[in-house]
Design an enzyme around this catalytic site. Sequence first.
Site, short mmCIF file in Angstrom:
data_model
loop_
_atom_site.label_atom_id
_atom_site.label_comp_id
_atom_site.label_asym_id
_atom_site.label_seq_id
_atom_site.Cartn_x
_atom_site.Cartn_y
_atom_site.Cartn_z
N ASP A 42 -137.45 55.47 -14.78
CA ASP A 42 -138.04 54.14 -14.59
C ASP A 42 -138.60 53.67 -15.93
O ASP A 42 -139.50 54.31 -16.49
CB ASP A 42 -139.14 54.20 -13.53
CG ASP A 42 -139.60 52.83 -13.08
OD1 ASP A 42 -139.01 51.83 -13.52
OD2 ASP A 42 -140.57 52.76 -12.29
N ASP A 88 -133.82 48.39 -14.67
CA ASP A 88 -134.71 49.32 -15.36
C ASP A 88 -135.00 50.60 -14.59
O ASP A 88 -135.91 51.33 -14.94
CB ASP A 88 -136.03 48.62 -15.68
CG ASP A 88 -136.77 48.15 -14.43
OD1 ASP A 88 -136.13 48.00 -13.38
OD2 ASP A 88 -137.99 47.94 -14.51
N GLU A 89 -134.19 50.90 -13.59
CA GLU A 89 -134.52 52.03 -12.72
C GLU A 89 -133.24 52.62 -12.14
O GLU A 89 -132.34 51.89 -11.74
CB GLU A 89 -135.43 51.51 -11.60
CG GLU A 89 -135.99 52.54 -10.68
CD GLU A 89 -136.85 51.89 -9.60
OE1 GLU A 89 -137.41 52.66 -8.79
OE2 GLU A 89 -136.96 50.64 -9.55
#
Length: 354
Positions: free
Chosen positions: A10, A105-106
């Site tokens: 993350d 983003d993860e």
Amino acid sequence: MSLRKIIHVDCDCFYAAIEMRDDPRLAGRPMAVGGSPDHRGVIATCNYEARAYGVRSAMSSRHALKLCPDLLIVKPRFEAYREASREIHTIFRDYTELIEPLSLDEAYLDVSDSQWYSGSATRIAEDIRRRVARTLHITVSAGVAPNKFLAKIASDWRKPNGLFVITPNEVETFVAALPVARLHGVGKVTADKLTRLGIETCLHLREWSRLALVREFGSFGERLWGLARGIDERAVHNDSRRQSVSVENTYDTDLPDLASCLARLPELLDSLNERIARMDSSYRPDKPFVKVKFHDFSQTTMEQAGAGRDLESYRQLLGQAFARGGKPVRLLGVGVRLRDLRGAHEQLELFPPK
């Protein structure tokens, strides 16, 4: 329960981190990425300086400014975020093809069968964090655990810029003390109901039978019973088909001119050809491309249909790409677009011969 090695990665305040990287004047002051307060804008994300004032994602920009009058709100640049996400996923693919993106983003990574670092998921996670920091100049947090549920909790345990590992032997003790509000799928309504029933931790939840939980919470009660024991059999799903294969390298010292860039091409192409050789037969290499990131983080990509995958073709593409900036280069990448043969076959199957 099968023993797996799952990493949840993350990025830390991703959009804000990209903005602070590209404009260092933003660092150290409360800032957010979002819409204008004059047009009912909403905060997409903010840095940790802004969070100290209570600013949060999904908050109206107007309310955020009331909490933090000095807050600087910048407009989002989604293409910059998408490009950074692509670079991160390029790093991921060095370790495994089992990648499940949750957002830009993860992502989850299943490294159970990875041969890197003798199969150590912890060392793989450490290396990913190091490479992202070195290549993109942003930080990521990571969690390592035997399943997705625990890996996601672990990645949040030492944010920002942290790594937390839950080994199989630690699962029972770790989960027992976990507040039920941290369980996957437990929202405010369910959390409030659990609290009213006197269930605040997973240890309390374990006192309830599977049948009693199903009666109280319906089918979700079955999942609660499993999560309270650290059980989560969800697989890491990678349903998307690859569009390209590439290799890239960030250099410790900027490459000052085209000649120094061209000198790096052979080793990059060797690595690319090794990666192509490992692909399954459902892909066919198509258009070659090169990527150049200059010292100021501006970048360009050049590709050409019908060009070969030989050294001379890549030399020509690199020359054209370099000419667009003409500045020292911090990163070079070479790759090839892929043709999905399986997709073409399946499409033909929809229209069988009469």
